[in-house]
Design a protein around this motif. Structure first.
Motif, PDB file in Angstrom:
ATOM      1  N   TYR A  40       0.741  -1.330   0.018  1.00 37.04           N
ATOM      2  CA  TYR A  40      -0.053   0.142   0.062  1.00 37.04           C
ATOM      3  C   TYR A  40       0.637   1.305  -0.094  1.00 37.04           C
ATOM      4  CZ  TYR A  40      -3.253  -3.618   1.416  1.00 37.04           C
ATOM      5  OH  TYR A  40      -4.313  -4.418   1.311  1.00 37.04           O
ATOM      6  N   GLN A  43       0.084   3.884  -2.974  1.00 36.79           N
ATOM      7  CA  GLN A  43      -1.096   4.751  -3.225  1.00 36.79           C
ATOM      8  C   GLN A  43      -1.071   6.037  -2.983  1.00 36.79           C
ATOM      9  OE1 GLN A  43      -4.284   2.455  -1.557  1.00 36.79           O
ATOM     10  NE2 GLN A  43      -3.717   0.462  -2.788  1.00 36.79           N
ATOM     11  N   PRO A  64      -0.467   0.396  -8.258  1.00 38.54           N
ATOM     12  CA  PRO A  64      -1.423  -0.583  -7.390  1.00 38.54           C
ATOM     13  C   PRO A  64      -1.634  -1.722  -7.883  1.00 38.54           C
ATOM     14  CG  PRO A  64      -2.410   1.477  -7.770  1.00 38.54           C
ATOM     15  CD  PRO A  64      -1.039   1.622  -8.402  1.00 38.54           C
ATOM     16  N   ARG A 163      -0.650   3.763   4.319  1.00 38.82           N
ATOM     17  CA  ARG A 163      -0.701   5.090   3.684  1.00 38.82           C
ATOM     18  C   ARG A 163      -0.372   6.399   4.163  1.00 38.82           C
ATOM     19  NH1 ARG A 163      -5.243   1.494   3.506  1.00 38.82           N
ATOM     20  NH2 ARG A 163      -5.430   0.402   1.588  1.00 38.82           N
ATOM     21  N   SER A 240     -10.720  -1.081  -3.357  1.00 36.05           N
ATOM     22  CA  SER A 240      -9.440  -0.828  -4.116  1.00 36.05           C
ATOM     23  C   SER A 240      -9.679   0.499  -5.121  1.00 36.05           C
ATOM     24  CB  SER A 240      -8.922  -1.814  -4.881  1.00 36.05           C
ATOM     25  OG  SER A 240      -7.591  -1.714  -5.691  1.00 36.05           O
ATOM     26  N   SER A 244      -7.311   3.389  -4.966  1.00 32.80           N
ATOM     27  CA  SER A 244      -6.229   3.539  -5.751  1.00 32.80           C
ATOM     28  C   SER A 244      -6.281   4.844  -6.530  1.00 32.80           C
ATOM     29  CB  SER A 244      -6.359   2.302  -6.883  1.00 32.80           C
ATOM     30  OG  SER A 244      -7.655   2.207  -7.269  1.00 32.80           O
ATOM     31  N   SER A 372      -8.599  -1.476  -9.095  1.00 33.60           N
ATOM     32  CA  SER A 372      -7.480  -0.540  -9.375  1.00 33.60           C
ATOM     33  C   SER A 372      -7.841   0.052 -10.883  1.00 33.60           C
ATOM     34  CB  SER A 372      -6.129  -0.945  -9.069  1.00 33.60           C
ATOM     35  OG  SER A 372      -5.839  -1.170  -7.854  1.00 33.60           O
TER      36      SER A 372
END
Length: 407
Positions: A40, A43, A64, A163, A240, A244, A372
Motif C-alpha cells: 500500500y 497509493q 497498485p 498510507r 480498491s 487507488s 484499481s
C-alpha cells in the motif's frame, strides 16, 4: 504438544506449560505488518508520480494494480509451499527478495521499471501469509487464538498505517525515500528472523502440483467457500477502486492536496481494525453470514452517501468531511465482512484452513486488482462520481450475493 524440529540454537518446543515467548509473538506481528504494508505504500504517491513523470492517471493506476495482482498470484502459487518446505527458509527468502524489490522501486527511472518492481513487491509481500500460520504452529493450543489475533492486529495496523506513513514521508523526503525506508524495515525483519526463528517441520510430502490441485478440489467442494470468496472479492473491488484513485483525485481540483493528505485518510481504517475482534465475537454469537451481511450493508450505505455528495454542489470543506466519514464507514464494513467470511471459511474443513484462506484471499486480491484498473478508468472518463458509483454497484452485488442461501 507442538514440537518444532530444528538443527540450530533456536530449538523451540511449545506446550501449555511453555508458551510462545512474547518477544517472538511481537516479532510475528511486526513482520506481518511491515511486509503487508509494502503493498500500500505506493497509493498516496500516485498524484505525485503523475505530476513528476507527466503520464496519464490511468497509466499510473497500473502501479497498485500490478502490486495487488502480484500478491494474488503469490498467495495462489507460493502460499501452499508452507506445507511442503521449512517456513523459516521461506520467510527469510521472501523478506530478502522483498527488500530487493523495494530498492528496485526506489531506483526506478520511469513507469515501466516501477511497474516491474511493483509486481515483485506484491509477489514477495505474501510472506505475511507465511508468518500467520507460522505463529499458529508455534503457539500452544490453549493460546493459539490469542497469538493469531495479535499477529493479525499487526497485519491490520500495517495496512492502516502504511498510507499515512507513505504520504508523510513522501511530502517530507520525496517518494523514493519511502521505498528505501521500507527496504530497511525488511532488512531488520530478515535479521531478527535469521536470529530467532526456529526451523519448522514439514507437514506434507505432496508434490507441488498436487498441493495446487487440492485448491481446485476445495473450491469445487464447498459452495459456501465460493460464495464467501466472491462476496469479499466484490467488496475488495469497491475498496480498491476508492483507495487507488483517492490520491489522484485529492491532488487535482478543487482540493489541490498533497500526498500527506491522502495518506492521512488511511487513519480512518483504524475504526475497521478496532471492529475486527467485535466482528469475530458477533460471528460466534449470531453467525458469520448475518455479520457479513451487516458489513456489506455498511459499505453500500457509505458509498451511496459519497456518491450523493459527489453529485451535489457543495463546499470543499463539506465534501472533505463527508469523504472522511464515508471512509471510516465503508472501511469498517469491509473489515467486518472479511472477519465474518474468514470465520465461515475456517469452519468448513479445519485440516485445510491455510488453503481455504488462500482461496479467499486470492479472490479478495483479484477484486483489488480489478478495482484499481476499473477505478482509474472511471476517474479518467467520469470523474470521482464514476469511482464512487462503481464502488456502490459492486457493494450492492456483494450484499445481494451474501443474502443468497447456499445449498
Amino acid at each position: 504438544m507442538t514440537v518444532i524440529q530444528t538443527t540450530n540454537q533456536n530449538d523451540v518446543t511449545t506446550t501449555d506449560a511453555h508458551p510462545l515467548p512474547a518477544s517472538l509473538t511481537t516479532f510475528f506481528a511486526a513482520g506481518a505488518g511491515f511486509s503487508v504494508a509494502t503493498i500500500y505504500y505506493s497509493q498516496p504517491l500516485l498524484g505525485m508520480l503523475t505530476e513528476q513523470w507527466q503520464v496519464p492517471a490511468q497509466q499510473i493506476g497500473w502501479i497498485p494494480s500490478l502490486t495487488q495482482l502480484g500478491y494474488a498470484l503469490g498467495i495462489l502459487f507460493l502460499a501452499p509451499l508452507g506445507d511442503r518446505y521449512d517456513r523459516r527458509r521461506i520467510i527469510l527468502t521472501k523478506s530478502g527478495l522483498l527488500m530487493l524489490a523495494l530498492l528496485a522501486a526506489a531506483a526506478a527511472g520511469g513507469l515501466m521499471s516501477l511497474l516491474i518492481a511493483s509486481l515483485g513487491i506484491g509477489l514477495m509481500a505474501t510472506m505475511a501469509q507465511d508468518i500467520v500460520p507460522a505463529a499458529a504452529t508455534l503457539a500452544p493450543a490453549s493460546r493459539r487464538g490469542k497469538v493469531v489475533g495479535t499477529v493479525m492486529t499487526g497485519l491490520l495496523l500495517g495496512i492502516l498505517l502504511s498510507r499515512v506513513l507513505s504520504g508523510l514521508i513522501a511530502d517530507w523526503l520525496g517518494w523514493r525515500s519511502m521505498f528505501v525506508l521500507a527496504a530497511l524495515s525488511l532488512l531488520a525483519i530478515w535479521l531478527v528472523a535469521w536470529r530467532t526463528l526456529p526451523r519448522f517441520q514439514v507437514t506434507s510430502t505432496l508434490p507441488y502440483h498436487q498441493l495446487l490441485a487440492s485448491l481446485f478440489h476445495l473450491w469445487r467442494q464447498y459452495a459456501a467457500l465460493r460464495q464467501a470468496s466472491l462476496v469479499q472479492g466484490l467488496l475488495s473491488l469497491s475498496f480498491s477502486a476508492f483507495w487507488s484513485t483517492l490520491a489522484v483525485m485529492l491532488h487535482g481540483a478543487p482540493f489541490h492536496l498533497g500526498s500527506a493528505a491522502a495518506g492521512l485518510f488511511g487513519l480512518a481504517g483504524a475504526a475497521g481494525a478496532l471492529m475486527a475482534p467485535v466482528a469475530g465475537k458477533q460471528a460466534d454469537r449470531i453467525g458469520p453470514v448475518k455479520v457479513a451481511m451487516c458489513g456489506a450493508a455498511l459499505v453500500v450505505f457509505f458509498f451511496l452517501m459519497m456518491t450523493g455528495m459527489s453529485l451535489a454542489a457543495t463546499s470543499v470543506t463539506l465534501q472533505l468531511v463527508v469523504l472522511a466519514v464515508g471512509t471510516v464507514g465503508f472501511d469498517m464494513g469491509v473489515q467486518i465482512s472479511l472477519i465474518a467470511n474468514q470465520t465461515l471459511v475456517y469452519s468448513l474443513e479445519p485440516a485445510a484452513r491455510s488453503r481455504l484462506n488462500a482461496l479467499l484471499l486470492v479472490l479478495m486480491f483479484v477484486g483489488m486488482t480489478l478495482g484499481s484498473v476499473l477505478g482509474n478508468l472511471m476517474l479518467a472518463h467520469f470523474g470521482w462520481v464514476g469511482v464512487t458509483g462503481l464502488a456502490t454497484v459492486t457493494a450492492v452485488l456483494a450484499l445481494l450475493l451474501r443474502m443468497k442461501k447456499t445449498a
